[in-house]
Design a protein around this motif. Sequence first.
Motif, mmCIF file in Angstrom:
data_model
loop_
_atom_site.group_PDB
_atom_site.id
_atom_site.type_symbol
_atom_site.label_atom_id
_atom_site.label_comp_id
_atom_site.label_asym_id
_atom_site.label_seq_id
_atom_site.Cartn_x
_atom_site.Cartn_y
_atom_site.Cartn_z
ATOM 1 N N GLU A 133 13.288 14.922 20.141
ATOM 2 C CA GLU A 133 13.824 15.989 20.992
ATOM 3 C C GLU A 133 15.269 15.665 21.348
ATOM 4 O O GLU A 133 15.562 14.563 21.831
ATOM 5 N N ASN A 134 16.165 16.589 21.099
ATOM 6 C CA ASN A 134 17.613 16.400 21.354
ATOM 7 C C ASN A 134 18.125 15.087 20.753
ATOM 8 O O ASN A 134 18.856 14.342 21.405
ATOM 9 N N GLY A 135 17.703 14.789 19.551
ATOM 10 C CA GLY A 135 18.182 13.590 18.855
ATOM 11 C C GLY A 135 17.562 12.288 19.335
ATOM 12 O O GLY A 135 17.969 11.209 18.904
ATOM 13 N N GLN A 136 16.563 12.372 20.215
ATOM 14 C CA GLN A 136 15.919 11.171 20.770
ATOM 15 C C GLN A 136 14.457 11.136 20.318
ATOM 16 O O GLN A 136 13.739 12.127 20.466
ATOM 17 N N VAL A 137 14.022 9.991 19.796
ATOM 18 C CA VAL A 137 12.602 9.852 19.455
ATOM 19 C C VAL A 137 11.826 9.736 20.765
ATOM 20 O O VAL A 137 12.129 8.866 21.594
ATOM 21 N N VAL A 138 10.837 10.595 20.955
ATOM 22 C CA VAL A 138 10.083 10.576 22.215
ATOM 23 C C VAL A 138 8.576 10.387 21.984
ATOM 24 O O VAL A 138 7.798 10.382 22.941
ATOM 25 N N GLY A 139 8.180 10.213 20.728
ATOM 26 C CA GLY A 139 6.758 9.991 20.479
ATOM 27 C C GLY A 139 6.407 10.167 19.017
ATOM 28 O O GLY A 139 7.287 10.268 18.156
ATOM 29 N N VAL A 140 5.091 10.168 18.765
ATOM 30 C CA VAL A 140 4.618 10.324 17.382
ATOM 31 C C VAL A 140 3.476 11.331 17.328
ATOM 32 O O VAL A 140 2.767 11.539 18.309
ATOM 33 N N LYS A 141 3.336 11.930 16.137
ATOM 34 C CA LYS A 141 2.183 12.782 15.869
ATOM 35 C C LYS A 141 1.245 11.991 14.972
ATOM 36 O O LYS A 141 1.712 11.283 14.061
ATOM 37 N N ALA A 142 -0.049 12.111 15.241
ATOM 38 C CA ALA A 142 -0.995 11.315 14.458
ATOM 39 C C ALA A 142 -2.285 12.089 14.261
ATOM 40 O O ALA A 142 -2.519 13.123 14.905
ATOM 41 N N ARG A 143 -3.091 11.559 13.373
ATOM 42 C CA ARG A 143 -4.374 12.205 13.083
ATOM 43 C C ARG A 143 -5.451 11.128 13.017
ATOM 44 O O ARG A 143 -5.240 10.053 12.444
ATOM 45 N N SER A 144 -6.579 11.412 13.626
ATOM 46 C CA SER A 144 -7.727 10.510 13.528
ATOM 47 C C SER A 144 -8.924 11.375 13.164
ATOM 48 O O SER A 144 -9.344 12.217 13.966
ATOM 49 N N GLY A 145 -9.445 11.191 11.966
ATOM 50 C CA GLY A 145 -10.476 12.104 11.470
ATOM 51 C C GLY A 145 -9.888 13.503 11.419
ATOM 52 O O GLY A 145 -8.826 13.716 10.839
ATOM 53 N N LYS A 146 -10.573 14.447 12.122
ATOM 54 C CA LYS A 146 -10.058 15.831 12.103
ATOM 55 C C LYS A 146 -9.177 16.112 13.308
ATOM 56 O O LYS A 146 -8.654 17.211 13.471
ATOM 57 N N GLN A 147 -9.050 15.095 14.183
ATOM 58 C CA GLN A 147 -8.343 15.322 15.441
ATOM 59 C C GLN A 147 -6.836 15.086 15.305
ATOM 60 O O GLN A 147 -6.411 14.010 14.852
ATOM 61 N N GLU A 148 -6.037 16.081 15.697
ATOM 62 C CA GLU A 148 -4.575 15.922 15.714
ATOM 63 C C GLU A 148 -4.189 15.440 17.104
ATOM 64 O O GLU A 148 -4.709 15.934 18.102
#
Length: 382
Positions: A133-148
């Motif tokens: 966000e606004n050029g700053q890393v603020v987290g990650v997206k991940a998947r576990s099984g079918k869960q986002e």
Amino acid sequence: MRQDTDVIVVGAGPGGSVTAAAMAKQGLRVLMLDRAEFPRDKVCGDAVAGKCLDLLTELGVGNFDSPDYYKIDCFTVIGPSGRSLRYDFSKSAEPRTPSAIVPRLIFDNDLFQFAMRNGVNFCKASVNGLIIENGQVVGVKARSGKQEMEFRASLVIGADGASSVVARDLNARQPREDRWAVALRAYIKTDVPLDRNIDFAFLDKIQPGYAWFFPISEYEANIGVGMRSDFYKKQNYSLEEALAYYMTTPEVKRLIGSHKPENVRSWSLPIYTPDLKRVFNGALLIGDAGAFITPLAGAGINTAIVTGLCAAQAAQRAFRLGDFSERGLRIYNALWRKEIGANMRRELWLHNVLSVVPQLIDSFLAASRSVPALVPTVLGKL
Ligand SMILES: Cc1cc2nc3c(=O)[nH]c(=O)nc-3n(C[C@H](O)[C@H](O)[C@H](O)COP(=O)(O)OP(=O)(O)OC[C@H]3O[C@@H](n4cnc5c(N)ncnc54)[C@H](O)[C@@H]3O)c2cc1C
């Protein structure tokens, strides 16, 4: 599902687990994510340097007395001409902790359990992208099984190895073909009891690169072969064929008899490049994700741990100052350069020279017979 924490460490290999433990010890809330459940295998030669075991002992990981850590007394270098030289560590002027060969199934789990004992939170999930966000890393997206899932933090440490998604999303993947290597590893039983010796064979057919034979117990070894990617692509043989060729050399044949290699797997290695970008707004890259493989030996366990500890120090400062910008995290570069910069430069220089003239290995082995001090000076430090 969304969760917040202070720091997210992506990857629970040696780099990730030790970094996460160090930051949790500082009192930070640390979430470590890995797509694998532990214990898990990792394609490797399984060689852990004595200096790395010293560092881990100092950190409180354990004392490594278990027979799973198969201690090594000496190493043998075999040149392209077949000339060889054996170096006994007990002849070294300074006493040193022996290196050990330990399957990564065991070693990585020991480090993972160390992270758990120190209060790191773990979630088995495959990270598929960063939240920026606004050029700053603020987290990650991940998947576990079918869960986002989404995880948010002030800092993300990319410790997700050679195929790092964190490095990919930050456009920090190693771009040059000559800065990658490929290697194949297998386990093989032997007919005869093995010495506590490791072989590095710079075979004429596998240049620039080498084959190895590292005992993991009295009657079993980790065997493999690795080459720089740009040269490998120009060869007309596969890594499997290169390994098969190594297995026909008289010394290896004598040990393995008719045993077949098992658990054969290959993986890539991002070789150290000095000027790769490793510091970003809200993120740092360590270990293989930051291309910290030593150019000559192709080793990366110790550098993953050392760069991870440097990242933990940089994180501590960033939390104290509340500054997670690239500028606030830049101290990471100074810290890792101080620890491993000189060694990396020396190895890179040697690697570049030997890639062009591999016969120099034979000259070195010949010279070492007349000037034995050359061996501990040049090879004893690896
Ligand atoms: C054939 C071969 C032989 C080698 N031999 C040696 C040796 O003898 N000695 C040595 O010191 N080095 C050796 N190396 C290098 C060594 O394996 C690496 O340098 C070392 O493992 C780097 O540690 P790391 O923690 O950075 O990454 P890794 O050990 O690769 O750990 C990365 C972790 O991240 C996880 N991960 C990856 N992607 C994701 C994702 N998207 N989401 C969640 N988790 C993810 C993985 O599951 C893994 O657990 C060898 C490498 C190869 C390929």
